[in-house]
Design a protein around this motif. Structure first.
Motif, PDB file in Angstrom:
ATOM      1  N   ALA A 125      27.138   0.809  -9.602  1.00  0.00           N
ATOM      2  CA  ALA A 125      26.693   1.824 -10.560  1.00  0.00           C
ATOM      3  C   ALA A 125      25.263   1.553 -11.020  1.00  0.00           C
ATOM      4  O   ALA A 125      24.449   2.477 -11.142  1.00  0.00           O
ATOM      5  CB  ALA A 125      27.637   1.855 -11.760  1.00  0.00           C
ATOM      6  N   LEU A 126      24.949   0.291 -11.263  1.00  0.00           N
ATOM      7  CA  LEU A 126      23.589  -0.049 -11.682  1.00  0.00           C
ATOM      8  C   LEU A 126      22.582   0.254 -10.581  1.00  0.00           C
ATOM      9  O   LEU A 126      21.487   0.768 -10.847  1.00  0.00           O
ATOM     10  CB  LEU A 126      23.512  -1.525 -12.074  1.00  0.00           C
ATOM     11  N   MET A 127      22.926  -0.047  -9.339  1.00  0.00           N
ATOM     12  CA  MET A 127      22.012   0.240  -8.237  1.00  0.00           C
ATOM     13  C   MET A 127      21.774   1.747  -8.118  1.00  0.00           C
ATOM     14  O   MET A 127      20.668   2.197  -7.810  1.00  0.00           O
ATOM     15  CB  MET A 127      22.566  -0.314  -6.924  1.00  0.00           C
ATOM     16  N   ALA A 128      22.811   2.538  -8.394  1.00  0.00           N
ATOM     17  CA  ALA A 128      22.664   3.994  -8.341  1.00  0.00           C
ATOM     18  C   ALA A 128      21.740   4.497  -9.445  1.00  0.00           C
ATOM     19  O   ALA A 128      21.049   5.509  -9.290  1.00  0.00           O
ATOM     20  CB  ALA A 128      24.035   4.660  -8.452  1.00  0.00           C
ATOM     21  N   HIS A 146      14.071  -4.710 -12.145  1.00  0.00           N
ATOM     22  CA  HIS A 146      15.283  -5.336 -12.681  1.00  0.00           C
ATOM     23  C   HIS A 146      16.410  -5.300 -11.646  1.00  0.00           C
ATOM     24  O   HIS A 146      17.187  -6.257 -11.532  1.00  0.00           O
ATOM     25  CB  HIS A 146      15.719  -4.628 -13.958  1.00  0.00           C
ATOM     26  N   ALA A 147      16.493  -4.195 -10.908  1.00  0.00           N
ATOM     27  CA  ALA A 147      17.520  -4.098  -9.862  1.00  0.00           C
ATOM     28  C   ALA A 147      17.315  -5.188  -8.819  1.00  0.00           C
ATOM     29  O   ALA A 147      18.267  -5.850  -8.385  1.00  0.00           O
ATOM     30  CB  ALA A 147      17.469  -2.722  -9.203  1.00  0.00           C
ATOM     31  N   LEU A 148      16.070  -5.404  -8.430  1.00  0.00           N
ATOM     32  CA  LEU A 148      15.781  -6.429  -7.427  1.00  0.00           C
ATOM     33  C   LEU A 148      16.004  -7.830  -7.989  1.00  0.00           C
ATOM     34  O   LEU A 148      16.354  -8.753  -7.250  1.00  0.00           O
ATOM     35  CB  LEU A 148      14.354  -6.262  -6.911  1.00  0.00           C
ATOM     36  N   GLY A 149      15.814  -7.981  -9.286  1.00  0.00           N
ATOM     37  CA  GLY A 149      16.127  -9.259  -9.916  1.00  0.00           C
ATOM     38  C   GLY A 149      17.609  -9.570  -9.811  1.00  0.00           C
ATOM     39  O   GLY A 149      18.011 -10.711  -9.564  1.00  0.00           O
ATOM     40  N   ARG A 166      22.927  -2.503   1.186  1.00  0.00           N
ATOM     41  CA  ARG A 166      23.625  -1.301   0.713  1.00  0.00           C
ATOM     42  C   ARG A 166      22.761  -0.525  -0.274  1.00  0.00           C
ATOM     43  O   ARG A 166      22.669   0.709  -0.213  1.00  0.00           O
ATOM     44  CB  ARG A 166      24.958  -1.686   0.061  1.00  0.00           C
ATOM     45  N   ALA A 167      22.128  -1.249  -1.197  1.00  0.00           N
ATOM     46  CA  ALA A 167      21.293  -0.583  -2.197  1.00  0.00           C
ATOM     47  C   ALA A 167      20.107   0.111  -1.534  1.00  0.00           C
ATOM     48  O   ALA A 167      19.753   1.240  -1.892  1.00  0.00           O
ATOM     49  CB  ALA A 167      20.807  -1.597  -3.230  1.00  0.00           C
ATOM     50  N   ALA A 168      19.496  -0.554  -0.562  1.00  0.00           N
ATOM     51  CA  ALA A 168      18.332   0.022   0.114  1.00  0.00           C
ATOM     52  C   ALA A 168      18.696   1.324   0.818  1.00  0.00           C
ATOM     53  O   ALA A 168      17.929   2.298   0.789  1.00  0.00           O
ATOM     54  CB  ALA A 168      17.756  -0.984   1.107  1.00  0.00           C
ATOM     55  N   GLU A 169      19.857   1.350   1.455  1.00  0.00           N
ATOM     56  CA  GLU A 169      20.291   2.579   2.129  1.00  0.00           C
ATOM     57  C   GLU A 169      20.525   3.693   1.113  1.00  0.00           C
ATOM     58  O   GLU A 169      20.188   4.853   1.352  1.00  0.00           O
ATOM     59  CB  GLU A 169      21.565   2.309   2.939  1.00  0.00           C
ATOM     60  N   MET A 170      21.100   3.347  -0.027  1.00  0.00           N
ATOM     61  CA  MET A 170      21.332   4.332  -1.080  1.00  0.00           C
ATOM     62  C   MET A 170      20.004   4.884  -1.592  1.00  0.00           C
ATOM     63  O   MET A 170      19.829   6.095  -1.754  1.00  0.00           O
ATOM     64  CB  MET A 170      22.101   3.687  -2.237  1.00  0.00           C
TER      65      MET A 170
END
Length: 200
Positions: A71-74, A89-92, A104-108
């Motif tokens: 959810a945070l990555m979204a 912050h997401a990358l942290g 997965r996050a990068a694809e999203m």
């Protein structure tokens, strides 16, 4: 001898209490995304530390972590009205877990509408090495000017990573200068500054 990339996170055998604490930290961060930036930064730091204790797990492998982490990555590319998580912050957070979470996050993020895809992501992905892509993307997104660490700490991290990036690029017939020069920073002054530091 071949270069060996050091682990990002020390190995650990987390118990259920540590997993629950990390899940709570992630949920709290998400609930405050519409709050002041200083509070988001503070909660992101706490969540990062809570994840680090887990020893580099894949959030998807833990039911308690999977949903709040995804959810945070979204929220990196979600509607601004719902509160966005700054990509730095997401990358942290991603830097404290298994690289599969970054993939997965990068694809999203790549599937998000134009204009909301994090700057520098596409360029780092051209490295064709998920671990290096994560580390380079995190360095490009970091903001020492916003108290996300310091320039000295950033310089030391890049100095340690640079030989690995150069060796990888050399192995596929590329150079660091060509890689940096191929990144389109657009009007992002911060990204331009980080890129100049990479190529220094």
């Amino acid at each position: 001898p071949a270069l060996v990339l050091p682990r990002r996170v020390p190995s650990a055998s987390p118990g259920p209490e540590a997993v629950t604490a990390a899940a709570s930290a992630l949920a709290l961060l998400q609930s405050k995304l519409k709050g002041p930036s200083w509070k988001v930064t503070r909660l992101a730091r706490k969540a990062r530390h809570a994840l680090r204790v887990l020893g580099g797990v894949d959030p998807a492998a833990h039911p308690a972590l999977a949903a709040p982490f995804a959810a945070l990555m979204a929220h990196v590319v979600g509607p601004k009205a719902e509160g966005r998580l700054p990509v730095r912050h997401a990358l942290g957070l991603l830097s404290q877990v298994d690289v599969a979470a970054f993939q997965r996050a990068a694809e999203m993020w790549k599937a998000a509408p134009a204009g909301s895809v994090p700057a520098g992501l596409a360029a780092a992905k051209t490295l064709n090495d998920p671990e290096l892509a994560l580390r380079v993307t995190a360095l490009l997104a970091e903001r020492p000017d916003l108290r996300d660490g310091s320039e000295d700490a950033w310089t030391k991290r890049w100095a340690a990573l640079k030989p690995h990036v150069e060796a990888h690029l050399s192995g596929v017939g590329q150079s660091l200068a060509a890689f940096v020069g191929g990144v389109d920073a657009g009007s992002d002054a911060h990204l331009s500054k980080r890129l100049s530091r990479l190529g220094a």
